[in-house]
Design a protein around this motif. Sequence first.
Motif, PDB file in Angstrom:
ATOM      1  N   SER A  86     -24.350  68.389  77.771  1.00  0.00           N
ATOM      2  CA  SER A  86     -25.200  69.043  76.552  1.00  0.00           C
ATOM      3  C   SER A  86     -26.694  69.072  77.107  1.00  0.00           C
ATOM      4  O   SER A  86     -27.242  68.160  77.024  1.00  0.00           O
ATOM      5  CB  SER A  86     -24.864  68.390  75.861  1.00  0.00           C
ATOM      6  OG  SER A  86     -23.686  68.845  75.207  1.00  0.00           O
ATOM      7  N   TYR A  87     -27.478  70.418  76.823  1.00  0.00           N
ATOM      8  CA  TYR A  87     -28.801  70.271  76.781  1.00  0.00           C
ATOM      9  C   TYR A  87     -29.405  70.273  75.142  1.00  0.00           C
ATOM     10  O   TYR A  87     -30.303  70.294  75.060  1.00  0.00           O
ATOM     11  CB  TYR A  87     -29.585  71.471  77.963  1.00  0.00           C
ATOM     12  CG  TYR A  87     -29.078  72.304  77.246  1.00  0.00           C
ATOM     13  CD1 TYR A  87     -30.346  73.754  76.401  1.00  0.00           C
ATOM     14  CD2 TYR A  87     -28.485  74.044  77.752  1.00  0.00           C
ATOM     15  CE1 TYR A  87     -30.010  74.649  75.738  1.00  0.00           C
ATOM     16  CE2 TYR A  87     -28.531  74.482  76.900  1.00  0.00           C
ATOM     17  CZ  TYR A  87     -28.876  74.726  76.377  1.00  0.00           C
ATOM     18  OH  TYR A  87     -29.252  76.351  75.846  1.00  0.00           O
ATOM     19  N   GLY A  88     -28.376  71.077  74.356  1.00  0.00           N
ATOM     20  CA  GLY A  88     -28.513  71.634  73.147  1.00  0.00           C
ATOM     21  C   GLY A  88     -27.734  71.103  72.063  1.00  0.00           C
ATOM     22  O   GLY A  88     -26.452  70.246  72.357  1.00  0.00           O
ATOM     23  N   GLU A  89     -27.567  71.737  70.797  1.00  0.00           N
ATOM     24  CA  GLU A  89     -26.777  71.252  69.622  1.00  0.00           C
ATOM     25  C   GLU A  89     -25.203  72.379  70.664  1.00  0.00           C
ATOM     26  O   GLU A  89     -25.519  73.590  70.345  1.00  0.00           O
ATOM     27  CB  GLU A  89     -26.585  71.727  68.431  1.00  0.00           C
ATOM     28  CG  GLU A  89     -28.374  70.842  68.131  1.00  0.00           C
ATOM     29  CD  GLU A  89     -28.655  70.795  66.662  1.00  0.00           C
ATOM     30  OE1 GLU A  89     -27.724  71.836  65.793  1.00  0.00           O
ATOM     31  OE2 GLU A  89     -29.575  70.488  66.525  1.00  0.00           O
ATOM     32  N   GLY A  93     -25.258  75.459  74.075  1.00  0.00           N
ATOM     33  CA  GLY A  93     -26.069  74.227  74.338  1.00  0.00           C
ATOM     34  C   GLY A  93     -25.534  73.757  75.055  1.00  0.00           C
ATOM     35  O   GLY A  93     -26.259  71.558  75.598  1.00  0.00           O
ATOM     36  N   TYR A 144     -26.561  79.837  76.264  1.00  0.00           N
ATOM     37  CA  TYR A 144     -27.635  80.077  74.567  1.00  0.00           C
ATOM     38  C   TYR A 144     -27.550  80.990  73.938  1.00  0.00           C
ATOM     39  O   TYR A 144     -26.096  81.680  73.917  1.00  0.00           O
ATOM     40  CB  TYR A 144     -28.580  80.890  75.921  1.00  0.00           C
ATOM     41  CG  TYR A 144     -28.407  81.742  76.282  1.00  0.00           C
ATOM     42  CD1 TYR A 144     -28.029  83.424  75.841  1.00  0.00           C
ATOM     43  CD2 TYR A 144     -28.343  81.982  77.545  1.00  0.00           C
ATOM     44  CE1 TYR A 144     -28.685  84.351  75.781  1.00  0.00           C
ATOM     45  CE2 TYR A 144     -27.735  83.667  77.954  1.00  0.00           C
ATOM     46  CZ  TYR A 144     -28.006  84.581  76.876  1.00  0.00           C
ATOM     47  OH  TYR A 144     -28.226  85.783  77.666  1.00  0.00           O
ATOM     48  N   ALA A 158     -34.020  78.038  73.140  1.00  0.00           N
ATOM     49  CA  ALA A 158     -33.113  78.065  73.360  1.00  0.00           C
ATOM     50  C   ALA A 158     -32.738  77.238  75.279  1.00  0.00           C
ATOM     51  O   ALA A 158     -32.584  76.366  76.536  1.00  0.00           O
ATOM     52  CB  ALA A 158     -32.420  78.032  73.372  1.00  0.00           C
ATOM     53  N   ASP A 161     -35.128  75.357  76.818  1.00  0.00           N
ATOM     54  CA  ASP A 161     -34.667  73.852  76.354  1.00  0.00           C
ATOM     55  C   ASP A 161     -33.697  73.297  77.259  1.00  0.00           C
ATOM     56  O   ASP A 161     -33.878  72.157  77.913  1.00  0.00           O
ATOM     57  CB  ASP A 161     -33.946  73.881  74.832  1.00  0.00           C
ATOM     58  CG  ASP A 161     -34.807  73.562  73.711  1.00  0.00           C
ATOM     59  OD1 ASP A 161     -36.069  73.605  74.169  1.00  0.00           O
ATOM     60  OD2 ASP A 161     -34.648  73.419  72.861  1.00  0.00           O
TER      61      ASP A 161
END
Length: 325
Positions: A86-89, A93, A144, A158, A161
């Motif tokens: 997980s790099y995001g939500e 993500g 994304y 995103a 990120d």
Amino acid sequence: MLASDPVSRRTVISLLSKMLALASLPSSALATAKTSSKKVYLDYTLDELEVASDPRANLPNWRETFAKLQKLGSDARAANPPTTHSYGEGETGLIDVHAMNVPRGAPALIFFHGGGWQLGSKEDMAFMAPVLNGAGIVYVSPNYPLAPHAPMAQIVAASRDAVIWTYRNADKLGIDREQIFVGGVSAGAHISAYLLALDWSGFGLPKMPLKGGVLLSGAYDLAPIKLLKSRAYLGLTDADVQAFSPIKYVSRMSAPLLVGWADGDTPVSRYQSSQLVKEAKALGIPVQQNIEVGKNHFDFAFALADPSSELSRKITKMIQGSSRH
């Protein structure tokens, strides 16, 4: 006098009839009549631009081709399972890292999928993993956020990120953070071109942490995209066009580029890709181009699953050559 001239009387009656007919039309119909022949981008009217920008135009079997590519991806993913992080939500993500039999300290390609900023996922291009892993390159594939739920600003943020996460976690992933490349196809190429023009120093990274870019069948000027009814779901504004059109910021790019497209690609994509190459060369940016002959926007991707194809060889040579310096 005019009233006594039967020819003139008929002329007046005809003109009055036409004026009454026009007056009875809704304003939208009048506007369409006035603008249908207006050139809105290059030499295209709006209707012509819709066709010239649609990768599905005149391709009745595009769904079949896309299904074959998806199966290639699922088969490759099953044979070469990635680690997912997980790099995001949430689901958007997530990011896959394919590194089967790749030694630690290897270069990496972060590759963004296509789908008109509306469709697609990190699984779609997994067929690239065996080719890259076989060449000693880690393949990284992020999800994304997608339109219409996410505006363009959120999509590119995103994606940025995802690069930051990969850079900061490079040691854990067995990646040489000095040898991270970015790439994408279609919408993913647009995203990647945008990332290649960023100043990353404001995000705690070197000013340009990306070693190079692989840009395939992309859209690099959002101005015509904003005009399309078929892309209304993007909700693009004039500010978006200015901020997120990579062609406006080629002068900020410095990393070497490989720009590719198919000779059967959309006319707009072919034009914008060739313009990107032209501007990069004029600025002294190292750039290669690759044109897949006899292919279209969809089936050219089969070359990415073939290690012997010219496109795959150019990609691996670009990345391997850089890692030797």
